[in-house]
Write an enzyme that holds these catalytic residues in place. Structure first.
Site, mmCIF file in Angstrom:
data_model
loop_
_atom_site.group_PDB
_atom_site.id
_atom_site.type_symbol
_atom_site.label_atom_id
_atom_site.label_comp_id
_atom_site.label_asym_id
_atom_site.label_seq_id
_atom_site.Cartn_x
_atom_site.Cartn_y
_atom_site.Cartn_z
ATOM 1 N N GLU A 1 31.189 -88.763 63.649
ATOM 2 C CA GLU A 1 32.348 -87.901 63.864
ATOM 3 C C GLU A 1 32.982 -87.484 62.541
ATOM 4 O OE1 GLU A 1 34.934 -89.550 66.884
ATOM 5 O OE2 GLU A 1 33.626 -88.715 68.413
ATOM 6 N N GLU B 1 27.843 -88.175 72.209
ATOM 7 C CA GLU B 1 28.606 -89.224 72.898
ATOM 8 C C GLU B 1 29.312 -88.541 74.050
ATOM 9 O OE1 GLU B 1 31.382 -91.493 70.474
ATOM 10 O OE2 GLU B 1 29.850 -91.693 68.922
#
Ligand code: GAL
Length: 998
Positions: free
Chosen positions: A190, A301
């Protein structure tokens, strides 16, 4: 260059407008083993819908259990498993890397994935987030001495390079390009930092440089599969080759999303998810088409549950991501044309030792489909219904999104997305309530286009039903072996091709009517199932339409084109398994057998005229096996079962009930009595000999937070990164009346202070405060005039913060005597040996600085014979601490898989912090005034089911009222199982003399 990208996109769009869309086929330039295009990944020439589940090996430190989890992942229909690594788990110090001991050797997972038939997405970090201390950074990296981290600072680069090179080298041996199953490698986590302004595409060069360094390192160390990255949100638009030719781009762009909040505390998500959880679905399609149109739409995810923060509900929050959530949200992603998705988490595991970051406690159950106790229930089963459909819906790997609107259905309350495979014309209609939170029961007919023309379905039944939070993917021209379902209003569960003939399983909630059109067939008959199914065969041009009402259980229909169709209700579908005789993650349709009945089926092998199944069950279980007709006998877990052949070719039999139930096992567990007890906090005494402690005398720190007082009293500056930290400050009396203390430990930090052995106060902690500040009076202690006074402090360390907070200090920010004078010296104790003296298997995160931990009282084999006998119920009557030990022998029946754990309790209003150790592993942190967790699962292998177990309990009473803690066993599940743990004794090494850490 940017212009070039834009131009090529424009010309792609133009082609699209003329219906001639030709999407480029990509590879990473190193090989063509893994390719991809706009539609999906193509692995060794075969398109694959990447359906992946995440687990963390470091949260299940018993390698012998990994096969159990991976078999369950496979049984749910997944074809891929994803692992984060954890730099801090592997690295106790700048000079140490452990990839060998116990669960630090994760390569066993790759062998298991291969054996079970799963591909692997590997996500090494160096930063992973994951609700773990410092997001996976080792403690030694968090001192500030390596800069602010996650950038191109050469100090940070030098720090991650050994770890990252080594892990890349290790993983490189297991890549699909060299015969292994690892086919994707994620850099960082991320880290959507490519742009200072993503819309204007203003580059952020330090971030780009960092990504390029990671990329070069991975490549130099043998990684030749595609590199991917998971953007944290829609806005960051980072690292996509389709979006720019700026540096740092990886092969594949991906997105993470948690539509129902990643935390069981919904207030943590209000900033990003709005008023969660309101069952709102999101548009991913636009983002993928804007940022990465020539790549598979990849949710690296996607929510599989939520982590449970300290004040969250005991047992988690499955209710917000339960079976109906799984049903709607996963199907919604199909409508978004997603063809790669990783469920975070499929199995959460345990946050043992010093793994957690401050917001969470010892559980990382994550309300995931496979629970922390490794059990499976409705959420797992609902995930399986979806996964098994994906497995056989091969056409989904290449679909165009034709249209999405409310015009398909006979009511505008239903929103439909039509996806169609341009090569086969097979189509998928994803139907859901237009208002996704709707709980209405809506009936409708649907307009579909099929090879036999445009139809409104059902044609004979009255309607299709969506009962509230439910979605259905209805197929047209769906390939079943060499035959075709022209349409079905019931969802496809699986297709198994046996002896060249397809066996199709369709499922519906009981009570609903279904209708399907089977191509070519002219005649059908009911082979099993009674009249209440109301099965009617309608001969039509091109085949046969069957209408029926699904009742509880199953029916079997046979057709003259050798197709068999099994009709199931949801519950029967939940109990249906499709093990494969192949280890190919693709799981060919002709490699599966179908087994109905047991709690779990793990594997299948056809040998001669037998099928050998392995799996789990408990009560007397009727089973039915659909196998090729040559198979006449069933061997379940090595034992031949008595079976009969049904008229429609399946084999039925009964597994006898297990003699072992939760109650029988629970009643035979040894009671936890015969405790030995010893003062757990002798350091508070002014006479305690701290000559072996570290002198805390630094006058400067690289930590970004400048301390209010000196010397620097930050634990990491002295090599202590986990657990409790003990401080002793000395001063000469000069009429001080008290002390002001500000102590940082992360959210929920607690601490207590003693002057010359007398308790002067404590910070109990709160879920929002990271630094506890108190002015404590010396009135209740005795100040020694003309001699040295000792201020002793015990503080809890809740783990380090994530992202840019990783360098936040843990320790004393301010220690100021009130009334004048200065401390003459400080000493500190933490984990025995700081960054050295690492437990040979449990590693560097297991222990902190409690007296018991430093001396190894928590370990098996420590001699407590000189200790007093005590009972847990005999309270601590002051603010102090005790350490309790007992040894219990377990003799669990063989042949069962038992999920066991401990319950901890204390009288209401208790202010205490307790830690439970099982054979040396810290598996429970219990703080009743901070968190709600009272049940703590402990894995077999940590517990020895056939021998002695050393249980240790530290109880620190934070208030003068004292404290007591009761400990009990809880059996969660027991099943007869083929799963055998094997020898795990090497995971429980015993005590060695540690007196130098006194
Ligand atoms: C994601 C992150 C994961 C984990 C998850 C929440 O943003 O990538 O590591 O922290 O959130 O459980």
């Amino acid at each position: 260059m940017r212009l070039h990208t834009l131009m090529s996109l424009l010309s792609l769009r133009a082609l699209e407008a003329f219906g001639q869309q030709q999407w480029p086929l990509h590879d990473n330039g190193f090989n063509k083993v893994v390719q991809w295009d706009h539609y999906s990944y193509i692995i060794k020439g075969q398109r694959l819908f990447v359906w992946s589940g995440e687990m963390h090996y470091w949260r299940i430190p018993v390698p012998e259990l990994w096969i159990d989890v991976l078999q369950k992942v496979k049984a749910a229909g997944f074809n891929t498993v994803s692992f984060y690594s954890h730099w801090g788990y592997h690295s106790a110090s700048e000079d140490a890397l452990d990839f060998e001991s116990g669960s630090h050797d994760f390569t066993k997972l790759f062998d298991i994935a291969k054996e079970v038939g799963l591909y692997v997405l590997f996500r090494p970090g160096p930063y992973v987030n994951a609700e773990t201390s410092a997001g996976g950074f080792p403690g030694w990296v968090t001192t500030g001495g390596y800069g602010t981290l996650r950038n191109n600072d050469s100090r940070y680069t030098d720090a991650w390079t050994p770890f990252f090179s080594t892990i890349s080298q290790i993983v490189s041996e297991y890549q699909i390009t060299t015969g292994g199953h690892v086919f994707l490698y994620q850099l960082e986590n991320e880290y959507g930092n490519q742009w200072r302004n993503p819309i204007a595409r203003t580059p952020n060069y330090p971030a780009i440089d960092y990504m390029e360094r990671l990329q070069s390192s991975a490549r130099e160390n043998g990684i030749d599969v595609p590199l991917i990255h998971n953007n944290p949100n829609f806005n960051t638009k980072s690292w996509s080759k389709d979006y720019s030719n700026e540096g740092g781009n990886v092969d594949n762009y991906a997105l993470d999303h948690y539509p129902s909040c990643w935390s069981c505390d919904l207030s943590e998500c209000t900033g990003t998810n709005g008023n969660v959880p309101d069952f709102t679905t999101y548009d991913y399609f636009s983002n993928f088409q804007q940022v990465a149109p020539t790549q598979p739409s990849f949710l690296a995810e996607f929510q599989g549950g939520s982590y449970n923060p300290w004040p969250g509900p005991e047992g988690g929050c499955t209710n917000t991501t339960g079976p109906n959530w799984v049903n709607v949200f996963y199907r919604h992603n199909i409508g978004q044309k997603v063809t790669s998705m990783n469920v975070y988490m499929i199995f959460g595991g345990t946050n043992w030792g010093g793994l957690p970051f401050p917001l969470v406690g010892t559980s990382y159950d994550y309300s995931a489909p496979i629970t922390e106790s490794r059990t499976i229930g409705d959420k797992f089963q609902e995930t399986k219904l979806f996964g098994q459909f994906l497995r056989v819906a091969r056409d989904l790997t290449k679909v165009d999104r034709i249209r999405n609107s409310t015009n398909y259905a006979s009511t505008s309350d239903i929103f439909t997305t039509e996806l169609r495979n341009p090569d086969t014309n097979g189509a998928f209609y994803v139907t859901a309530h237009t208002f996704s939170p709707s709980t209405a029961l809506t009936t409708f007919k649907l307009k579909v286009s099929t090879s036999v023309g445009n139809l409104t379905i059902p044609q004979y039944n009255s309607s299709i039903v969506l009962n509230g939070r439910e979605s259905k993917i209805l197929v047209t021209d769906f390939k079943i072996g060499n035959e075709k379902l022209i349409y079905s209003t019931a969802e496809v569960l699986t297709v198994s091709v046996q002896g060249k003939h397809p066996l199709v399983f369709l499922w519906l909630p009981a009570g609903e009517s279904g209708e399907f059109f089977l191509g070519v067939a002219r005649h059908g008959k009911i082979a099993k199932g009674d009249a209440i199914f109301g099965v009617t065969f309608h001969q039509v041009s091109g085949g046969i339409v069957v209408s029926y009402t699904q009742i509880e259980g199953s029916a079997v229909l046979e057709f003259d084109n050798h197709v068999r169709v099994v009709l199931l209700d949801r519950n029967a579908a939940y109990h249906t398994w499709m093990p494969s005789t192949s280890t190919d993650p693709y799981t060919p349709d002709d490699s599966t057998v179908v087994v109905q009945g047991p709690y779990l089926v793990r594997s299948a092998k056809v040998e001669g005229n037998s099928v050998k199944l392995t799996g789990d069950w408990s009560g007397k279980t009727r089973f039915e096996v659909f196998v090729p007709s040559s198979v006449r006998s069933v061997i379940f877990n090595g034992k031949k079962a008595n079976v009969e052949k049904t008229s429609y070719g399946s084999l039925v039999g009964t597994l006898t009930g297990s003699p072992h139930t939760i109650n029988t096992i629970q009643s035979k567990l040894p009671t936890l009595v015969n405790w030995k007890v010893k003062d757990g906090l002798p350091e508070r005494s002014p006479d305690y000999n701290d000559s072996r402690w570290i002198v805390a005398d630094h006058n400067s720190t690289q930590n970004p937070t400048v301390p209010a007082t000196y010397p620097v009293l930050y634990a990491s500056d002295y090599g202590f990164h986990t657990g409790n930290i003990l401080w002793r400050g000395r001063f000469k009396s000069s009429n001080q009346t008290g002390v002001k203390l500000s102590i940082i430990g992360g959210t929920s930090v607690g601490w207590g202070a003693y002057l010359n052995g007398a308790f002067i106060g404590s910070w109990l902690g709160s879920n929002t405060v990271t630094m506890g500040t108190l002015e404590l009076s010396f009135a209740n202690a005795t100040l020694k005039s003309n001699s040295t006074n000792v201020l002793f402090i015990i503080q809890d360390h809740m783990g380090k913060d994530q992202t840019s907070g990783a360098t936040n200090a843990r320790g004393i920010y301010n220690a100021t005597l009130i009334g004048g004078g200065l401390f003459s010296s400080w000493k500190v104790a933490g984990k025995a040996g700081a960054e050295t003296n690492i437990d040979p298997v449990r590693g560097n995160i297991n222990e902190g600085g409690l007296h018991a931990e430093r001396l190894g009282w928590h370990l098996p084999g420590f001699d407590d014979s000189s200790w007093e006998s005590g009972s847990l119920e005999k309270n601590l009557t002051s603010a102090s601490a005790n350490f309790y030990r007992t040894v219990v022998s377990l003799d669990i029946p063989t042949g069962v898989d038992l999920s066991l754990g401990f319950t901890l309790s204390s009288p209401p209003g208790s202010k205490l912090r307790a830690q439970l150790y099982v054979n040396g592993y810290m598996f429970a942190k219990y703080i009743p005034h901070i968190g709600n967790q009272v049940f703590f699962p402990v894995f077999p292998g940590i517990l020895d089911y056939h021998g002695n177990n050393t249980i240790g309990l530290s109880v620190w009473a934070q208030s003068a009222a004292g404290a007591s803690v009761s400990v009990g066993w809880k059996v969660v599940e027991v099943v007869e199982s083929s799963f055998k743990l094997g020898d795990t004794s090497y995971l429980r090494p015993g005590w060695k003399d540690r007196s130098q850490y006194y």
